[in-house]
Design an enzyme around this catalytic site. Structure first.
Site, PDB file in Angstrom:
ATOM      1  N   PHE A 120       5.061  -1.402   3.255  1.00  0.00           N
ATOM      2  CA  PHE A 120       5.248   0.006   2.871  1.00  0.00           C
ATOM      3  C   PHE A 120       3.968   0.653   2.388  1.00  0.00           C
ATOM      4  O   PHE A 120       3.853   1.869   2.352  1.00  0.00           O
ATOM      5  CB  PHE A 120       6.365   0.133   1.820  1.00  0.00           C
ATOM      6  N   LYS A 121       2.982  -0.162   2.022  1.00  0.00           N
ATOM      7  CA  LYS A 121       1.722   0.385   1.526  1.00  0.00           C
ATOM      8  C   LYS A 121       1.053   1.314   2.546  1.00  0.00           C
ATOM      9  O   LYS A 121       0.310   2.203   2.181  1.00  0.00           O
ATOM     10  CB  LYS A 121       0.751  -0.743   1.175  1.00  0.00           C
ATOM     11  N   ASP A 122       1.341   1.098   3.834  1.00  0.00           N
ATOM     12  CA  ASP A 122       0.765   1.977   4.865  1.00  0.00           C
ATOM     13  C   ASP A 122       1.190   3.428   4.691  1.00  0.00           C
ATOM     14  O   ASP A 122       0.448   4.338   5.053  1.00  0.00           O
ATOM     15  CB  ASP A 122       1.214   1.524   6.267  1.00  0.00           C
ATOM     16  N   LEU A 146      -1.358   4.488   2.249  1.00  0.00           N
ATOM     17  CA  LEU A 146      -2.762   4.148   2.498  1.00  0.00           C
ATOM     18  C   LEU A 146      -3.266   4.620   3.856  1.00  0.00           C
ATOM     19  O   LEU A 146      -4.466   4.594   4.104  1.00  0.00           O
ATOM     20  CB  LEU A 146      -2.983   2.653   2.302  1.00  0.00           C
ATOM     21  N   THR A 171      -1.381  -4.409  -0.375  1.00  0.00           N
ATOM     22  CA  THR A 171      -2.276  -3.275  -0.590  1.00  0.00           C
ATOM     23  C   THR A 171      -3.621  -3.528   0.051  1.00  0.00           C
ATOM     24  O   THR A 171      -4.200  -2.635   0.676  1.00  0.00           O
ATOM     25  CB  THR A 171      -2.507  -3.037  -2.100  1.00  0.00           C
TER      26      THR A 171
END
Ligand SMILES: *Cc1c(COP(=O)(O)O)cnc(C)c1O
Length: 497
Positions: A112-114, A117, A147
């Site tokens: 989900f960091k995408d 980011l 991350t």
């Protein structure tokens, strides 16, 4: 709209300054001085729109010093066609009555960091042009696994930026490690550290706030910024997908505009669930925010007692991205709930760093008990939840499984039938061994990472994303490991200063 600091209310900066600097000088976190409100009409205007339009509308409420063209450039670049495997970017899938999985892992690194980011490098480079013009921005990241890769992928070869990632040597999955150590790009560095995620995070924070380091960078026309979820530019894109998911539930007829929902989030650093809290405070009708933890259940205890106590055993679990005992973003929640009393926040954070604990006052306790539910589960329960959910036709990763388990417990306890969004934070193939073990009775522990992937494909029938399967046989580029005290040195080496 201006931003202030959790540790000094006299601070007033624009969103560009907040994003460019990452963290406030005195160590506080930037928060909106006043939260924008949304109405049912605003939500109605997003129903039927695509993710990019929804994102532009929400971002423009927060980034009032960005022009409409700048926002459109940032959002259009981040979520451009082909970058995410789903056209919906963050699709909602119903897996049982009331149980809706929000798939946040369709981006380039499968976590989900995408979601944040992919957008942050755009927000940050536009912010830099507005504020600090010609300096090279040095991004320092401490990662519990996801991350790091998502930040490397977002910032690789972005002009006037350099990025250095530290990860705990024994604290990430083999796939996560391979994703980072094989990273391409001319402005990237990756280094393992002897220690756990909290060591990596406090090490990075120490470098950030060390005046001697800042001076050395200044001399070389560089400045630090952060891609960790302490950066406001990480949080604001996350608010968007909760609003978007609410619109999707209206669109598919699960709810009417105005109906309440619950949101369940598998939590580590408290960034993702904080974004859900902001969505609620803005006006999305949320009944309960449900905070799910693994065996590192410091937050479960906090939401039950009002006492934060990190003095406990640290567990390395099958959901490594949640193996965290200091949830940095909690500071933002406390700031809002205590009436923005910066002195109180300074006291509590001082107590946390000196004694490893603090207890919030009665006023904050009353609010957290009302807003949040919390629960935790161990690896065994995680595995069982993956197996049960797979039998019903959906393959969960280990982090999302923690959330599903905690939600199941919540429903058992309360009988609450409110439509619920469960944030799904990673693709199962990022944690193949643990997921395979859960659904296959055979012992596959002798198989290497990619044999596990093969077996999981066979066993589940779910395809492995190409960005993971293509790592097979790829030679690592970064093999260094340093001690916590040598992190600054590693940064200088990478920067060549
Ligand atoms: C980072 C991460 C989490 C925890 O999110 P926070 O915002 O730190 O609470 C959960 N699951 C996965 C897969 C992650 O990568």
């Amino acid at each position: 709209m201006l931003y202030t600091s959790t540790r000094d209310k006299s601070v007033k900066v624009t969103s560009a300054e907040a994003i460019a600097h990452g963290i406030s000088k005195e160590g506080g976190l930037f928060v909106p001085a006043e939260l924008p409100k949304i109405t049912p009409e605003f939500i109605a205007s997003l129903v039927g729109k695509d993710y990019i339009s929804r994102c532009e509308k929400v971002l423009s409420l927060f980034l009032t010093d960005y022009t409409a063209e700048e926002i459109s450039y940032c959002v259009g670049g981040a979520y451009a066609k082909g970058k995410f495997s789903s056209e919906k970017i963050a699709p909602v899938k119903k897996i049982a009555e009331g149980k809706n999985i929000l798939e946040l892992w369709c981006g380039p690194t499968c976590a989900f960091k995408d979601m944040a980011l992919q957008l942050l490098p755009y927000l940050l480079t536009v912010a830099a042009k507005k504020t600090v013009s010609d300096k090279t921005i040095v991004i320092l990241v401490a990662t519990s696994g996801d991350t790091g890769k998502a930040a490397l992928e977002g910032f690789k070869d972005v002009d006037r930026t350099k990025i250095m990632v530290f990860y705990p040597n024994d604290g990430v999955s083999p796939m996560q490690k391979l994703q980072m150590t094989t990273q391409e790009g001319n402005n990237v560095g990756v280094c393992a550290i002897d220690g756990n995620f909290d060591d990596a995070q406090s090490g990075v924070k120490a470098i950030f706030t060390d005046p001697a380091v800042a001076e050395k960078l200044e001399k070389n026309n560089m400045m630090f910024s952060s891609a960790n979820s302490i950066n406001w530019g990480r949080l604001v894109p996350q608010i968007v997908y909760y609003i978007s998911a609410y619109c999707d539930l209206i669109e598919n007829g699960s709810i009417k505009n105005g109906d309440e929902i619950n949101i369940v989030v598998p939590t580590g650093n408290f960034g993702n669930i904080l974004a859900a809290y902001y969505a609620k405070q803005m006006g999305v009708p949320v009944k309960k925010l449900i905070c799910a933890s693994n065996a590192n259940n410091v937050l479960t205890d906090f939401f039950e007692s009002g006492k934060y106590d990190k003095n406990r055993k640290f567990y390395t679990t099958e959901s490594p991205s949640m193996d965290i005992l200091i949830s940095s973003n909690l500071e933002r929640l406390l700031f809002h709930l205590c009436g923005e009393d910066d002195a109180l926040i300074r006291d509590w954070m001082k107590s946390l760093s000196e004694k490893g604990e603090y207890e919030v006052n009665e006023c904050v306790k009353k609010q957290i008990f009302d807003l949040f539910e919390a629960g935790c589960c161990n690896d065994e329960e995680t595995n069982r939840t993956i197996a049960e959910t797979f039998k019903n036709g959906y393959l969960l990763d280990t982090h999302t499984a923690v959330a599903v388990k905690v939600y199941n417990d919540y429903v058992k306890k309360t009988g609450d039938k409110t439509q619920t969004i469960i944030a799904s934070t990673a693709n199962p193939y990022k944690f193949s061994a643990a997921v395979l073990k859960s659904i296959d009775s055979k012992d596959n522990s002798g198989a290497d990472e990619f044999e596990q992937v093969e077996l999981l494909i066979k066993e589940s029938g779910v395809p492995c994303p190409p960005q993971l399967s293509s790592l097979r046989g790829k030679e690592p580029r970064f093999t260094e490991c340093c001690s916590k005290k040598d992190m600054a040195k590693a940064v200088y080496t990478m920067l060549g200063i």
